[in-house]
Design an enzyme around this catalytic site. Structure first.
Site, PDB file in Angstrom:
ATOM      1  N   VAL A  94    -109.524 -53.325  -4.273  1.00  0.00           N
ATOM      2  CA  VAL A  94    -110.328 -52.413  -5.080  1.00  0.00           C
ATOM      3  C   VAL A  94    -111.585 -53.074  -5.621  1.00  0.00           C
ATOM      4  O   VAL A  94    -112.495 -52.378  -6.097  1.00  0.00           O
ATOM      5  CB  VAL A  94    -109.521 -51.801  -6.243  1.00  0.00           C
ATOM      6  CG1 VAL A  94    -108.330 -51.017  -5.724  1.00  0.00           C
ATOM      7  CG2 VAL A  94    -109.086 -52.873  -7.246  1.00  0.00           C
ATOM      8  N   SER A 117    -113.100 -56.461 -19.513  1.00  0.00           N
ATOM      9  CA  SER A 117    -112.866 -55.500 -18.431  1.00  0.00           C
ATOM     10  C   SER A 117    -112.251 -54.213 -18.959  1.00  0.00           C
ATOM     11  O   SER A 117    -112.665 -53.110 -18.579  1.00  0.00           O
ATOM     12  CB  SER A 117    -111.972 -56.118 -17.355  1.00  0.00           C
ATOM     13  OG  SER A 117    -110.633 -56.277 -17.790  1.00  0.00           O
ATOM     14  N   LYS A 118    -111.290 -54.325 -19.863  1.00  0.00           N
ATOM     15  CA  LYS A 118    -110.611 -53.132 -20.362  1.00  0.00           C
ATOM     16  C   LYS A 118    -111.464 -52.377 -21.385  1.00  0.00           C
ATOM     17  O   LYS A 118    -111.360 -51.141 -21.488  1.00  0.00           O
ATOM     18  CB  LYS A 118    -109.250 -53.509 -20.944  1.00  0.00           C
ATOM     19  CG  LYS A 118    -108.259 -53.995 -19.892  1.00  0.00           C
ATOM     20  CD  LYS A 118    -107.982 -52.932 -18.818  1.00  0.00           C
ATOM     21  CE  LYS A 118    -106.889 -53.353 -17.859  1.00  0.00           C
ATOM     22  NZ  LYS A 118    -106.558 -52.295 -16.868  1.00  0.00           N
ATOM     23  N   ASN A 121    -105.437 -47.685 -11.287  1.00  0.00           N
ATOM     24  CA  ASN A 121    -104.435 -48.421 -12.053  1.00  0.00           C
ATOM     25  C   ASN A 121    -104.375 -49.904 -11.722  1.00  0.00           C
ATOM     26  O   ASN A 121    -103.767 -50.675 -12.462  1.00  0.00           O
ATOM     27  CB  ASN A 121    -103.065 -47.772 -11.800  1.00  0.00           C
ATOM     28  CG  ASN A 121    -101.930 -48.534 -12.414  1.00  0.00           C
ATOM     29  OD1 ASN A 121    -101.742 -48.535 -13.622  1.00  0.00           O
ATOM     30  ND2 ASN A 121    -101.158 -49.221 -11.581  1.00  0.00           N
ATOM     31  N   SER A 177    -106.282 -50.587 -21.787  1.00  0.00           N
ATOM     32  CA  SER A 177    -105.392 -51.496 -22.501  1.00  0.00           C
ATOM     33  C   SER A 177    -105.767 -51.487 -23.976  1.00  0.00           C
ATOM     34  O   SER A 177    -106.941 -51.311 -24.331  1.00  0.00           O
ATOM     35  CB  SER A 177    -105.526 -52.922 -21.959  1.00  0.00           C
ATOM     36  OG  SER A 177    -104.827 -53.850 -22.765  1.00  0.00           O
ATOM     37  N   TYR A 188    -110.343 -60.388 -19.539  1.00  0.00           N
ATOM     38  CA  TYR A 188    -109.486 -59.206 -19.514  1.00  0.00           C
ATOM     39  C   TYR A 188    -109.940 -58.195 -20.561  1.00  0.00           C
ATOM     40  O   TYR A 188    -110.051 -56.990 -20.278  1.00  0.00           O
ATOM     41  CB  TYR A 188    -108.028 -59.615 -19.757  1.00  0.00           C
ATOM     42  CG  TYR A 188    -107.048 -58.477 -19.640  1.00  0.00           C
ATOM     43  CD1 TYR A 188    -106.558 -58.091 -18.396  1.00  0.00           C
ATOM     44  CD2 TYR A 188    -106.608 -57.783 -20.767  1.00  0.00           C
ATOM     45  CE1 TYR A 188    -105.659 -57.045 -18.269  1.00  0.00           C
ATOM     46  CE2 TYR A 188    -105.698 -56.738 -20.645  1.00  0.00           C
ATOM     47  CZ  TYR A 188    -105.231 -56.369 -19.403  1.00  0.00           C
ATOM     48  OH  TYR A 188    -104.339 -55.334 -19.293  1.00  0.00           O
TER      49      TYR A 188
END
Length: 284
Positions: A71, A165-166, A97, A149, A162
């Protein structure tokens, strides 16, 4: 408000990235149980083949497709979308997802940052852009569900790539829903899935048994479906350790850093420990 019963039904089609395990596979099984044809994308041939076999046992080979897809690579997503449309014609549910969560710091290797942002953020952005245009064009009711998240909202210290990104997934999905609801003739809606502590390959580490505080992927998907039926955009999942009121207080404190002009991430600042504790204990 989108009536999901018009969407989660035969002969409609659901596409789930990161669909070979965890929340993605649980969602694929739930969609298949509703009568939908399901398409899962993931990396790892053996794991993907196993997941495909489980889905085929539920729904039959004619209603299941599994494609190894990166992805983070837009051309791979475009080839994936062409293959799905060639086989099934139209997509009605897209669940972006796929996610990874290796530990990072600000000065981690560039490859680590590129990997996390490529999968977690660009995978969602490009997945939406590649599939979404045709989903809008066919004019039938549809859903785009992006997995975010709580770390993209409260942004705790420890894994900045992380969190970034979220946080980006949250902002992107908010903009997507705004655009969809203001597009003439659109019968689509977007939703942000915000899991709690879920026992998956991403979170289990060296553990072989689910911790008492964690939800299963199936519980998370059940909550997601209930939230979609209510028309919720923010699907804020609790778990066995953290109820929604605690999540709300933590999130309120996080935005309060700006409003109150506190230091960033003051929840973890030694000078604000007592104030944060008192804030959590205040009656609302």
């Amino acid at each position: 408000m989108t009536n999901i019963q018009e969407i989660l039904k035969k002969p409609n089609v659901a596409v789930i990235t990161g669909g070979a395990s965890g929340i993605g596979l649980a969602a694929a099984k739930r969609f298949a149980k509703a009568g939908m044809s399901v398409v899962i994308a993931d990396l790892g041939g053996d794991r993907l083949a196993t997941a495909r076999g489980e889905l085929e046992a539920m729904a039959g080979q004619e209603r299941v497709m599994a494609v190894e897809t990166d992805v983070s690579d837009k051309s791979s997503l475009e080839a994936f979308e062409r293959a799905v449309v060639q086989r099934f014609g139209r997509v009605h549910v897209l669940m972006n997802n796929a996610g990874i969560g290796p530990e990072t710091s600000i000065f981690s290797a560039e490859a680590d940052w590129d990997g996390v942002l490529g999968v977690n953020l660009l995978g969602v952005i490009n997945g939406t852009r590649v599939f979404g245009a045709n989903m809008l064009a066919h004019g039938e009711p549809g859903l785009i569900i992006n997995t975010g998240s709580k770390q993209g909202i409260t942004t705790p210290p420890g894994n900045p790539a992380y969190n970034v990104s979220k946080a980006g997934v949250k902002v992107f999905t908010e903009a997507l829903e705004h655009e969809l609801r203001n597009t003439e003739g659109s019968k689509m809606s977007a939703h942000l899935l915000i899991p709690g502590f879920v026992f998956t390959g991403l979170t289990k580490g060296d553990r072989t048994e689910k911790p008492a505080g964690a939800w299963t992927p199936e519980q998370t998907v059940d909550f997601m479906i209930e939230s979609l039926e209510r028309g919720d955009f923010y699907i804020l999942c609790p778990d066995n350790d953290v109820a929604r009121p605690l999540d709300e207080r933590r999130m309120a404190w996080a935005i309060g850093d700006i409003i109150e002009n506190r230091p960033p991430l003051s929840r973890w600042h030694k000078d604000y420990a007592d104030r944060f504790k008192a804030f959590l204990e205040e009656k609302r």
